[in-house]
Design a protein around this motif. Structure first.
Motif, PDB file in Angstrom:
ATOM      1  N   HIS A  57       0.826  -1.202   0.000  1.00 60.85           N
ATOM      2  CA  HIS A  57       0.000   0.000   0.000  1.00 60.85           C
ATOM      3  C   HIS A  57       0.866   1.261   0.000  1.00 60.85           C
ATOM      4  N   LEU A  58       1.925   1.228   0.798  1.00 61.34           N
ATOM      5  CA  LEU A  58       2.809   2.391   0.871  1.00 61.34           C
ATOM      6  C   LEU A  58       3.524   2.626  -0.452  1.00 61.34           C
ATOM      7  N   ALA A  59       3.970   1.551  -1.091  1.00 57.52           N
ATOM      8  CA  ALA A  59       4.686   1.687  -2.360  1.00 57.52           C
ATOM      9  C   ALA A  59       3.771   2.235  -3.448  1.00 57.52           C
ATOM     10  N   GLU A  60       2.556   1.722  -3.518  1.00 57.79           N
ATOM     11  CA  GLU A  60       1.606   2.230  -4.513  1.00 57.79           C
ATOM     12  C   GLU A  60       1.298   3.699  -4.279  1.00 57.79           C
ATOM     13  N   ALA A  61       1.140   4.078  -3.021  1.00 57.74           N
ATOM     14  CA  ALA A  61       0.842   5.472  -2.704  1.00 57.74           C
ATOM     15  C   ALA A  61       2.028   6.374  -3.021  1.00 57.74           C
ATOM     16  N   ALA A  62       3.230   5.922  -2.674  1.00 60.17           N
ATOM     17  CA  ALA A  62       4.418   6.727  -2.948  1.00 60.17           C
ATOM     18  C   ALA A  62       4.561   7.003  -4.440  1.00 60.17           C
ATOM     19  N   GLU A  63       4.311   5.987  -5.257  1.00 58.72           N
ATOM     20  CA  GLU A  63       4.418   6.157  -6.700  1.00 58.72           C
ATOM     21  C   GLU A  63       3.353   7.114  -7.219  1.00 58.72           C
ATOM     22  N   THR A  64       2.128   6.975  -6.740  1.00 54.75           N
ATOM     23  CA  THR A  64       1.048   7.854  -7.181  1.00 54.75           C
ATOM     24  C   THR A  64       1.324   9.304  -6.815  1.00 54.75           C
ATOM     25  N   LEU A  65       1.838   9.521  -5.617  1.00 53.39           N
ATOM     26  CA  LEU A  65       2.070  10.869  -5.117  1.00 53.39           C
ATOM     27  C   LEU A  65       3.412  11.442  -5.557  1.00 53.39           C
ATOM     28  N   GLY A  66       4.325  10.572  -5.970  1.00 52.35           N
ATOM     29  CA  GLY A  66       5.652  11.032  -6.344  1.00 52.35           C
ATOM     30  C   GLY A  66       6.498  11.431  -5.154  1.00 52.35           C
ATOM     31  N   THR A  96      24.806  19.024   4.109  1.00 57.39           N
ATOM     32  CA  THR A  96      24.414  17.610   4.103  1.00 57.39           C
ATOM     33  C   THR A  96      22.906  17.475   3.977  1.00 57.39           C
ATOM     34  N   PRO A  97      22.419  16.611   3.088  1.00 54.03           N
ATOM     35  CA  PRO A  97      20.972  16.359   3.038  1.00 54.03           C
ATOM     36  C   PRO A  97      20.455  15.928   4.405  1.00 54.03           C
ATOM     37  N   LEU A  98      19.396  16.595   4.830  1.00 58.13           N
ATOM     38  CA  LEU A  98      18.884  16.386   6.177  1.00 58.13           C
ATOM     39  C   LEU A  98      17.400  16.034   6.119  1.00 58.13           C
ATOM     40  N   ILE A  99      17.050  14.923   6.751  1.00 61.86           N
ATOM     41  CA  ILE A  99      15.662  14.482   6.847  1.00 61.86           C
ATOM     42  C   ILE A  99      15.192  14.720   8.273  1.00 61.86           C
ATOM     43  N   ALA A 100      13.997  15.256   8.415  1.00 60.80           N
ATOM     44  CA  ALA A 100      13.419  15.492   9.736  1.00 60.80           C
ATOM     45  C   ALA A 100      12.243  14.556   9.944  1.00 60.80           C
ATOM     46  N   SER A 101      12.240  13.863  11.044  1.00 57.64           N
ATOM     47  CA  SER A 101      11.101  13.034  11.424  1.00 57.64           C
ATOM     48  C   SER A 101      11.038  12.992  12.940  1.00 57.64           C
ATOM     49  N   GLY A 102       9.929  12.466  13.438  1.00 53.36           N
ATOM     50  CA  GLY A 102       9.724  12.401  14.877  1.00 53.36           C
ATOM     51  C   GLY A 102       8.572  13.290  15.299  1.00 53.36           C
ATOM     52  N   GLY A 103       7.352  12.746  15.298  1.00 53.42           N
ATOM     53  CA  GLY A 103       6.193  13.491  15.763  1.00 53.42           C
ATOM     54  C   GLY A 103       5.643  14.497  14.777  1.00 53.42           C
ATOM     55  N   ILE A 104       5.911  14.320  13.489  1.00 50.07           N
ATOM     56  CA  ILE A 104       5.359  15.218  12.470  1.00 50.07           C
ATOM     57  C   ILE A 104       3.869  14.936  12.333  1.00 50.07           C
ATOM     58  N   ARG A 105       3.040  15.929  12.615  1.00 54.77           N
ATOM     59  CA  ARG A 105       1.592  15.709  12.658  1.00 54.77           C
ATOM     60  C   ARG A 105       0.898  16.071  11.353  1.00 54.77           C
ATOM     61  N   ASP A 106       1.350  17.152  10.716  1.00 59.16           N
ATOM     62  CA  ASP A 106       0.604  17.674   9.571  1.00 59.16           C
ATOM     63  C   ASP A 106       1.526  18.490   8.676  1.00 59.16           C
ATOM     64  N   PHE A 150      -1.703  11.563   2.696  1.00 60.64           N
ATOM     65  CA  PHE A 150      -0.606  12.439   2.302  1.00 60.64           C
ATOM     66  C   PHE A 150      -1.065  13.580   1.403  1.00 60.64           C
ATOM     67  N   GLN A 151      -2.160  13.404   0.691  1.00 63.83           N
ATOM     68  CA  GLN A 151      -2.705  14.536  -0.066  1.00 63.83           C
ATOM     69  C   GLN A 151      -3.105  15.669   0.870  1.00 63.83           C
ATOM     70  N   ILE A 152      -3.646  15.307   2.015  1.00 64.87           N
ATOM     71  CA  ILE A 152      -4.001  16.317   3.015  1.00 64.87           C
ATOM     72  C   ILE A 152      -2.744  17.044   3.494  1.00 64.87           C
ATOM     73  N   ILE A 153      -1.696  16.285   3.810  1.00 60.64           N
ATOM     74  CA  ILE A 153      -0.455  16.895   4.276  1.00 60.64           C
ATOM     75  C   ILE A 153       0.150  17.794   3.201  1.00 60.64           C
ATOM     76  N   ILE A 154       0.129  17.327   1.956  1.00 57.79           N
ATOM     77  CA  ILE A 154       0.679  18.129   0.857  1.00 57.79           C
ATOM     78  C   ILE A 154      -0.096  19.425   0.682  1.00 57.79           C
ATOM     79  N   GLN A 155      -1.427  19.362   0.769  1.00 52.30           N
ATOM     80  CA  GLN A 155      -2.223  20.584   0.630  1.00 52.30           C
ATOM     81  C   GLN A 155      -1.985  21.522   1.807  1.00 52.30           C
ATOM     82  N   GLN A 156      -1.838  20.983   2.998  1.00 52.52           N
ATOM     83  CA  GLN A 156      -1.512  21.823   4.155  1.00 52.52           C
ATOM     84  C   GLN A 156      -0.168  22.516   3.953  1.00 52.52           C
ATOM     85  N   LEU A 157       0.813  21.782   3.452  1.00 51.72           N
ATOM     86  CA  LEU A 157       2.127  22.366   3.181  1.00 51.72           C
ATOM     87  C   LEU A 157       2.020  23.458   2.118  1.00 51.72           C
TER      88      LEU A 157
END
Length: 352
Positions: free
Chosen positions: A82-91, A267-277, A313-320
Motif C-alpha cells: 500500500h505504501l509503495a503504490e501510494a508513494a508512486e502515485t504521489l511522487g 548535508t541532506p537532512l531528513i526530519a522526522s519524529g512526531g510530524i503531525r501535519d 498524504f494529499q491532506i499533508i501536501i495541501q496543508q504544506l
C-alpha cells in the motif's frame, strides 16, 4: 534471536503502535514553539506553488518521505505494498522498515523486487539496524537488503535506547561507527543514518558524515517512543519501570533539526519524529530540513488501502502548500527564508 521470535516481536510492535496512546512519547517535538509570520498579500497562485525537490538525484513532487515502519510481521506485506503504490502515485519517497527478519529467515513478507514494481520511479530506501552491521554476516546482509528491493539508498537505523530497554536487545554498540564507515566504502548506494525517535546530536551527525554517510535523518523526540513500546512488551514490572523512565528521552525534533543543520550546512537532512501535519512539515523545512518523514501517523491508513495512504498524504501536501501560500513562498527555497513572528533571522525566534 530466531526468526519466529523476531516476527513475534514485530507483531507486538505493530499492535502497540496502532493502539493509540500506548507508544507516544511524553516529550514535545518543540515545533509548536515556532510560528510563521502570516503574509496577507502572498502575490502567488496557490496551485502554482512548486513543492518539488530531489532525493539522491531522483525527482519527487513533494519533500516527503514515508518513513520506515515495519518489516517483519506478515501484515508488513500488505502495508508495504500500500505504501509503495501510494508513494508512486504521489511522487514521494519511501523508506521500508527493517529488513532483518527477511534477511535472517525464509519469510520475506513482500520485501522483494515486487516493491520496485509498485514504485518504479520514486526513491526507495532499504533499512537495516546498526547493531546488525557488527555481526559476521552484517555486510552481506546490507548488500542483500539493497539488492532484494532494488533500493536507491540504504538506511542504517540507530536505536541504542530501544535495545538497552528491550529484553534480549543488542547491548554491545562498540565499533558501530567503524562498521558504518566500512559499509559506506563497500556498498554502491548512498547510506542514510537515522535515529528512531531520540534524535541525533551535532557531534554524532558530524562523525557520521565524516565516515561517508550521505544523509542524516534526525528522527527526534516527540513521536513514537520505542522505550514506551518496549515497556508495553516488558515481561516484568521491574523491566517495565526501567523502560518507562525513558518515555520522554531524547532531543526534541525541532532542536535536532537546528543542531544538525548548523553542524552540517551542506548535508541532506531528513526530519522526522512526531510530524503531525503539513504545517509541521513547513516548520521542519524552515528550520533546515530538506525532506520530512512520517511513519506512525500513516500506519493505520496503510493497513486499509493505498487509497487511504494517498488521501492521508494529499491532506499533508495541501496543508504544506497553504503554509507556503500564507508565507508568500513560491517554492521550498523561499519557504526556507520565510519570516517567523518576532524576527526574520535564522535563529528561529520562539513565541508563546
Amino acid at each position: 534471536m530466531g526468526g519466529d521470535d523476531l516476527i513475534h516481536r514485530k507483531n507486538d510492535h505493530l499492535d502497540i503502535v496502532l493502539d493509540t496512546g500506548r507508544a507516544v512519547s511524553t516529550a514535545d517535538t518543540g515545533l509548536a514553539a515556532y510560528r510563521f509570520r502570516h503574509c496577507a498579500l502572498p502575490q502567488l497562485h496557490l496551485d502554482e506553488i512548486d513543492l518539488s525537490t530531489t532525493l539522491f538525484d531522483k525527482p519527487i513532487r513533494a519533500p516527503l518521505l514515508i518513513s520506515s515502519m515495519t518489516g517483519g510481521a506478515e501484515r508488513a506485506r500488505t502495508i508495504n505494498h500500500h505504501l509503495a503504490e501510494a508513494a508512486e502515485t504521489l511522487g514521494i519517497a519511501l523508506a521500508i522498515g527493517s529488513q532483518r527478519v527477511a534477511l535472517q529467515s525464509d519469510a520475506d513478507h513482500g520485501l522483494t523486487r515486487e516493491l520496485r514494481r509498485y514504485a518504479p520511479s520514486v526513491p526507495l530506501l532499504g533499512n537495516l539496524g546498526a547493531a546488525q552491521l557488527l555481526e559476521p554476516s552484517g555486510l552481506d546482509w546490507a548488500r542483500r537488503a539493497v539488492e532484494m528491493i532494488g533500493a536507491d539508498a540504504l538506511i542504517v537505523h540507530l536505536n541504542p535506547l530501544q535495545e538497552a530497554v528491550q529484553v534480549g536487545g543488542d547491548r554491545d554498540w562498540r565499533n558501530v561507527l567503524e562498521a558504518i564507515a566500512h559499509l559506506v566504502s563497500m556498498v554502491e548506494v548512498p547510506v542514510v543514518v537515522k535515529e528512531v525517535g531520540a534524535g541525533i546530536a551535532a557531534p554524532e551527525a558530524r562523525a557520521l558524515v565524516a565516515a561517508g554517510v550521505a544523509a542524516i535523518d534526525v528522527a527526534g523526540a516527540g513521536g513514537t517512543s520505542w522505550a514506551a513500546v518496549e515497556a508495553e512488551r516488558a515481561p516484568t514490572q521491574a523491566e517495565r519501570k526501567i523502560a518507562m523512565a525513558f518515555s520522554d528521552w531524547g532531543i526534541p525534533t525541532a532542536q535536532a533539526i537546528l543542531m544538525a543543520r548548523a553542524a552540517l550546512p551542506h548535508t541532506p537532512l531528513i526530519a522526522s519524529g512526531g510530524i503531525r501535519d503539513g504545517v509541521d512539515v513547513a516548520k521542519a523545512i524552515r528550520l533546515g530540513a530538506d525532506l520530512v518523514g512520517q511513519a506512525s501517523g500513516v500506519l493505520r491508513s496503510a493497513l486499509h488501502s493505498s487509497e487511504a495512504v494517498i488521501e492521508h498524504f494529499q491532506i499533508i501536501i495541501q496543508q504544506l502548500r497553504i503554509a507556503c501560500f500564507c508565507t508568500g513562498s513560491a517554492d521550498l527555497a523561499a519557504l526556507r527564508r520565510a519570516p517567523w513572528i518576532g524576527g526574520d533571522d535564522d535563529t528561529a525566534p520562539r513565541v508563546g
